[in-house]
Design a protein around this motif. Sequence first.
Motif, PDB file in Angstrom:
ATOM      1  N   VAL A   1       0.839  -1.206   0.000  1.00 37.16           N
ATOM      2  CA  VAL A   1       0.000   0.000   0.000  1.00 37.16           C
ATOM      3  C   VAL A   1       0.869   1.250   0.000  1.00 37.16           C
ATOM      4  O   VAL A   1       0.625   2.199  -0.760  1.00 37.16           O
ATOM      5  CB  VAL A   1      -0.948   0.000   1.214  1.00 37.16           C
ATOM      6  CG1 VAL A   1      -1.654   1.354   1.341  1.00 37.16           C
ATOM      7  CG2 VAL A   1      -1.970  -1.127   1.099  1.00 37.16           C
ATOM      8  N   ARG A   2       1.903   1.256   0.831  1.00 40.61           N
ATOM      9  CA  ARG A   2       2.743   2.449   0.965  1.00 40.61           C
ATOM     10  C   ARG A   2       3.553   2.729  -0.297  1.00 40.61           C
ATOM     11  O   ARG A   2       4.066   3.835  -0.467  1.00 40.61           O
ATOM     12  CB  ARG A   2       3.663   2.317   2.176  1.00 40.61           C
ATOM     13  CG  ARG A   2       2.905   2.322   3.499  1.00 40.61           C
ATOM     14  CD  ARG A   2       3.841   2.419   4.683  1.00 40.61           C
ATOM     15  NE  ARG A   2       3.132   2.172   5.921  1.00 40.61           N
ATOM     16  CZ  ARG A   2       3.277   1.095   6.679  1.00 40.61           C
ATOM     17  NH1 ARG A   2       4.152   0.147   6.320  1.00 40.61           N
ATOM     18  NH2 ARG A   2       2.588   0.943   7.780  1.00 40.61           N
ATOM     19  N   ARG A   3       3.688   1.741  -1.168  1.00 43.80           N
ATOM     20  CA  ARG A   3       4.361   1.995  -2.439  1.00 43.80           C
ATOM     21  C   ARG A   3       3.537   2.937  -3.315  1.00 43.80           C
ATOM     22  O   ARG A   3       4.072   3.590  -4.213  1.00 43.80           O
ATOM     23  CB  ARG A   3       4.594   0.682  -3.194  1.00 43.80           C
ATOM     24  CG  ARG A   3       5.623  -0.225  -2.547  1.00 43.80           C
ATOM     25  CD  ARG A   3       5.891  -1.448  -3.398  1.00 43.80           C
ATOM     26  NE  ARG A   3       6.822  -2.356  -2.751  1.00 43.80           N
ATOM     27  CZ  ARG A   3       7.314  -3.445  -3.314  1.00 43.80           C
ATOM     28  NH1 ARG A   3       6.962  -3.761  -4.561  1.00 43.80           N
ATOM     29  NH2 ARG A   3       8.160  -4.219  -2.667  1.00 43.80           N
ATOM     30  N   LYS A   4       2.224   2.987  -3.036  1.00 45.78           N
ATOM     31  CA  LYS A   4       1.328   3.826  -3.831  1.00 45.78           C
ATOM     32  C   LYS A   4       1.081   5.189  -3.190  1.00 45.78           C
ATOM     33  O   LYS A   4       0.433   6.050  -3.788  1.00 45.78           O
ATOM     34  CB  LYS A   4      -0.023   3.127  -4.020  1.00 45.78           C
ATOM     35  CG  LYS A   4       0.054   1.793  -4.730  1.00 45.78           C
ATOM     36  CD  LYS A   4      -1.334   1.192  -4.854  1.00 45.78           C
ATOM     37  CE  LYS A   4      -1.307  -0.166  -5.535  1.00 45.78           C
ATOM     38  NZ  LYS A   4      -2.685  -0.742  -5.658  1.00 45.78           N
ATOM     39  N   ILE A   5       1.562   5.357  -1.950  1.00 43.53           N
ATOM     40  CA  ILE A   5       1.272   6.582  -1.196  1.00 43.53           C
ATOM     41  C   ILE A   5       2.577   7.179  -0.679  1.00 43.53           C
ATOM     42  O   ILE A   5       3.337   6.517   0.018  1.00 43.53           O
ATOM     43  CB  ILE A   5       0.329   6.291  -0.004  1.00 43.53           C
ATOM     44  CG1 ILE A   5      -0.974   5.657  -0.478  1.00 43.53           C
ATOM     45  CG2 ILE A   5       0.034   7.578   0.757  1.00 43.53           C
ATOM     46  CD1 ILE A   5      -1.875   5.205   0.660  1.00 43.53           C
TER      47      ILE A   5
ATOM     48  N   HIS B   1      12.188  -1.252  -3.190  1.00 41.61           N
ATOM     49  CA  HIS B   1      11.502  -1.533  -4.446  1.00 41.61           C
ATOM     50  C   HIS B   1      12.338  -2.330  -5.441  1.00 41.61           C
ATOM     51  O   HIS B   1      11.846  -2.692  -6.511  1.00 41.61           O
ATOM     52  CB  HIS B   1      11.041  -0.219  -5.084  1.00 41.61           C
ATOM     53  CG  HIS B   1      10.166   0.597  -4.189  1.00 41.61           C
ATOM     54  ND1 HIS B   1       8.995   0.114  -3.647  1.00 41.61           N
ATOM     55  CD2 HIS B   1      10.283   1.864  -3.714  1.00 41.61           C
ATOM     56  CE1 HIS B   1       8.436   1.043  -2.889  1.00 41.61           C
ATOM     57  NE2 HIS B   1       9.202   2.119  -2.906  1.00 41.61           N
ATOM     58  N   GLY B   2      13.597  -2.601  -5.102  1.00 39.56           N
ATOM     59  CA  GLY B   2      14.409  -3.472  -5.924  1.00 39.56           C
ATOM     60  C   GLY B   2      14.904  -2.890  -7.227  1.00 39.56           C
ATOM     61  O   GLY B   2      15.285  -3.634  -8.142  1.00 39.56           O
TER      62      GLY B   2
ATOM     63  N   ALA C   1      21.751   2.226 -10.552  1.00 38.77           N
ATOM     64  CA  ALA C   1      21.932   3.158 -11.670  1.00 38.77           C
ATOM     65  C   ALA C   1      20.609   3.807 -12.056  1.00 38.77           C
ATOM     66  O   ALA C   1      20.540   5.029 -12.261  1.00 38.77           O
ATOM     67  CB  ALA C   1      22.530   2.432 -12.870  1.00 38.77           C
ATOM     68  N   ASP C   2      19.535   3.000 -12.143  1.00 33.32           N
ATOM     69  CA  ASP C   2      18.224   3.556 -12.486  1.00 33.32           C
ATOM     70  C   ASP C   2      17.741   4.516 -11.405  1.00 33.32           C
ATOM     71  O   ASP C   2      17.173   5.576 -11.704  1.00 33.32           O
ATOM     72  CB  ASP C   2      17.201   2.433 -12.670  1.00 33.32           C
ATOM     73  CG  ASP C   2      17.409   1.658 -13.960  1.00 33.32           C
ATOM     74  OD1 ASP C   2      18.143   2.171 -14.839  1.00 33.32           O
ATOM     75  OD2 ASP C   2      16.844   0.558 -14.087  1.00 33.32           O
ATOM     76  N   ALA C   3      17.939   4.137 -10.149  1.00 31.10           N
ATOM     77  CA  ALA C   3      17.510   4.993  -9.040  1.00 31.10           C
ATOM     78  C   ALA C   3      18.261   6.318  -9.053  1.00 31.10           C
ATOM     79  O   ALA C   3      17.666   7.382  -8.828  1.00 31.10           O
ATOM     80  CB  ALA C   3      17.727   4.268  -7.712  1.00 31.10           C
TER      81      ALA C   3
END
Length: 246
Positions: free
Chosen positions: A76-80, A107-108, A112-114
């Motif tokens: 849930v907290r990934r969306k908020i 979030h894995g 580099a992307d982060a």
Amino acid sequence: MLLTCHDVRKTFGANLVLDNLGLAVGEHEVVALIGASGSGKSTLLRCINLLTEIDDGTISLDDEDITDPRANPDLVRRKIGLVFQSYNLFPHRTVLDNITLAPVRVHGRSPADARDQATEWLDRVGLADKAKAYPDRLSGGQQQRVAIVRALVNEPRLLLLDEVTSALDPELVGEVLTMIRNLKSDGMTMLIATHEMGFARQVADRVAFLDRGRVLEEGPPAQVLGDPVEARTRQFLARIIEAGRL
């Protein structure tokens, strides 16, 4: 509606903080929560982010009951995204490290992307040159913008802002408010607890006045702040005007 709070109730001991509260926020909508200290604004935001468990009622995000005991709080907290009035940055980590920590470890995402995403956001908010700086080298306004970016890199469906300018010196408030205006232009859905009535008037699509744990009055900013229906709303705004904050 993106977010729906239905008959939400929360007590702390004998203190009733949220009293069968109802509120809905549509996608791409900005709703400002106003009200006196203790009216339930911060508790509501913490309940929506599942940091505080409600006693009764439901909170739904994208038509999913996120307060169901079977719901996974981490998912849930990934969306908020939730940003507090205190910046809560890790003092021993650089700005870039503060922003990329959750995307990589929670979030894995690849480092580099982060880093690329964090750098892009820092550039957008005028802080690209602060990527390698530590929080104690930043002004309060800069730290708060970093805290907001830290929430945004997780690409939330909903951004919760809890009095994000209250700890800032007056001259630093403007830079944070400008950032929030830009997020509104980008279509970010936001629920904002604020004492900045002028800002609420300018940026919110709707204002909700909380009193004793209920939404007593809500509507367009011009109506709620300029011609409120409820006597309690008028009393609250009169005090705000006396303090020179409207």
